[in-house]
Design an enzyme around this catalytic site. Structure first.
Site, PDB file in Angstrom:
ATOM      1  N   ARG A   1       0.873  -1.185   0.000  1.00 25.24           N
ATOM      2  CA  ARG A   1       0.000   0.000   0.000  1.00 25.24           C
ATOM      3  C   ARG A   1       0.897   1.218   0.000  1.00 25.24           C
ATOM      4  O   ARG A   1       1.662   1.433   0.952  1.00 25.24           O
ATOM      5  CB  ARG A   1      -0.915   0.000   1.228  1.00 25.24           C
ATOM      6  CG  ARG A   1      -1.585   1.345   1.470  1.00 25.24           C
ATOM      7  CD  ARG A   1      -2.735   1.268   2.423  1.00 25.24           C
ATOM      8  NE  ARG A   1      -3.846   0.564   1.816  1.00 25.24           N
ATOM      9  CZ  ARG A   1      -5.089   0.596   2.285  1.00 25.24           C
ATOM     10  NH1 ARG A   1      -5.383   1.298   3.364  1.00 25.24           N
ATOM     11  NH2 ARG A   1      -6.047  -0.064   1.673  1.00 25.24           N
TER      12      ARG A   1
ATOM     13  N   HIS B   1      -7.196   0.876  -6.804  1.00 18.20           N
ATOM     14  CA  HIS B   1      -7.418   0.030  -5.617  1.00 18.20           C
ATOM     15  C   HIS B   1      -7.999  -1.301  -6.106  1.00 18.20           C
ATOM     16  O   HIS B   1      -9.152  -1.647  -5.834  1.00 18.20           O
ATOM     17  CB  HIS B   1      -8.375   0.733  -4.653  1.00 18.20           C
ATOM     18  CG  HIS B   1      -8.364   0.191  -3.255  1.00 18.20           C
ATOM     19  ND1 HIS B   1      -7.603  -0.896  -2.873  1.00 18.20           N
ATOM     20  CD2 HIS B   1      -9.042   0.584  -2.138  1.00 18.20           C
ATOM     21  CE1 HIS B   1      -7.803  -1.129  -1.584  1.00 18.20           C
ATOM     22  NE2 HIS B   1      -8.675  -0.258  -1.118  1.00 18.20           N
TER      23      HIS B   1
ATOM     24  N   GLN C   1      -9.774  -4.016  -3.801  1.00 21.40           N
ATOM     25  CA  GLN C   1     -11.126  -3.648  -3.379  1.00 21.40           C
ATOM     26  C   GLN C   1     -12.139  -3.986  -4.465  1.00 21.40           C
ATOM     27  O   GLN C   1     -13.250  -4.435  -4.187  1.00 21.40           O
ATOM     28  CB  GLN C   1     -11.195  -2.153  -3.053  1.00 21.40           C
ATOM     29  CG  GLN C   1     -12.548  -1.707  -2.529  1.00 21.40           C
ATOM     30  CD  GLN C   1     -12.872  -2.274  -1.158  1.00 21.40           C
ATOM     31  OE1 GLN C   1     -12.044  -2.211  -0.261  1.00 21.40           O
ATOM     32  NE2 GLN C   1     -14.057  -2.842  -0.983  1.00 21.40           N
TER      33      GLN C   1
ATOM     34  N   CYS D   1     -16.018   1.377   0.074  1.00 26.68           N
ATOM     35  CA  CYS D   1     -14.865   0.546   0.451  1.00 26.68           C
ATOM     36  C   CYS D   1     -14.482   0.725   1.910  1.00 26.68           C
ATOM     37  O   CYS D   1     -13.753  -0.097   2.450  1.00 26.68           O
ATOM     38  CB  CYS D   1     -13.691   0.812  -0.477  1.00 26.68           C
ATOM     39  SG  CYS D   1     -12.859   2.381  -0.226  1.00 26.68           S
TER      40      CYS D   1
END
Ligand code: CP
Length: 307
Positions: free
Chosen positions: A101, A128, A131, A264
């Site tokens: 990340r 992302h 996700q 999310c």
């Protein structure tokens, strides 16, 4: 050849469906596949805070028979003292995969360039993709399919979630609408990539400033925070700029009667979403949060076992 997951389209649409189907199967049989038996370790690097990503990857790696190695980048040599390339060359001697990340997408790309083991983007400023696997799994569980459905992303069109929805959504054959102020357009490259992929999958892309146009008849309504990690100093300006882009009960009433709501998380009630939506009967946000675990296990299995 090592496979990476730097962004949503590092896998094909068929592989995306394969991973989602396997995620649903692994949810029913959590300990049936152990590609990390040994145990092999997976490095989980964090340049930004996290709850779901840290827990879901840690629990998932252990369930796959492996050892999760959580590393706060600020407490490592990565960054100020040691290059991304040298870090990759050291980590790949000891771990089976690297999950990172970070801020710039170029960081992920550089780690992948030098790593001989899979590199997974667990959130960058631009994408992302983990996700999105969880969201697509959730949509398939609730709706029985993804292809042909309409998803409306409401809010910051320049965010990593909007970019990933454009690319991963059309890969799944969805009609992706993004409602965003004109000053916050999606990444141009993600937008053009989504248009290109939609021609192959039957999906479509529409970017508009009109929230009602985006939400009308949608099967899935999605939003995310207006202030992403690293943008905290812009809170006042962004809160003003996104006024009118909140997901409210009135906006949800424009969507399909069976529409689900996704976010999310973490969510800021009273800003991008009202409490009666995220805490209401159409919300599937907790299912999506859990599905981070199952989708990432299926992703790791795919990356570790696909030649
Ligand atoms: N959605 C998500 O990535 O959550 P965390 O920031 O808690 O990991």
């Amino acid at each position: 050849m090592v496979r990476h997951f730097r962004r949503d389209d590092d896998i094909s649409p068929a592989e995306q469906q394969q991973i989602i189907d396997r995620a649903i199967a692994m949810k029913a049989d959590p300990y049936g596949l152990t590609p990390l038996a040994g145990p092999k370790s997976v490095a989980l690097l964090f340049d930004k805070p996290s709850t779901r990503t840290r827990v879901s990857f840690s629990v998932g790696v252990a369930a796959l028979g492996g050892n999760p190695l959580v590393i706060q980048s600020s407490e490592s040599q990565l960054g100020a003292k040691e290059s991304i390339a040298d870090t990759a060359r050291v980590l790949d001697r000891m771990v089976a995969a690297i999950v990172w990340r970070t801020f710039a997408q170029s960081n992920i790309d550089e780690m992948a360039e030098y790593s001989t083991v899979p590199v997974i983007n667990s959130l960058s400023d631009d994408f992302h993709p983990c996700q999105l696997l969880a969201d697509l799994q959730t949509i398939q569980e609730h709706k029985g399919k993804t292809a042909g459905l309409t998803v409306a992303f409401i809010g910051d069109g320049s965010s990593n979630m909007a970019n990933s929805y454009l690319v991963a959504g059309v890969m799944a054959g969805m009609h992706v609408r993004v409602a965003t102020p004109t000053a916050y357009p999606p990444l141009a490259e993600a937008h053009s990539t989504a248009i290109r992929i939609s021609a192959e999958t039957g999906g479509s892309v529409r970017v508009t400033a009109d929230v009602a146009e985006a939400a009308q008849g949608a099967d899935v309504v999605v939003t995310d925070t207006w202030i992403s990690m690293g943008q905290e100093a812009e809170k006042a300006r962004r809160t003003a700029d996104f006024a009118g882009y909140a997901v409210t009960a009135d906006l949800m009433s424009l969507a399909s009667p069976g529409a689900i709501f996704l976010h999310c998380l973490p969510a800021f009630r009273g800003y991008e979403v009202d409490a009666d939506v995220i805490d209401g009967p159409q919300s599937a946000v907790w299912d999506a949060a859990e599905n981070r675990l199952h989708a990432q296990k299926a992703l790791l299995h795919f990356l570790l076992t696909t030649p």
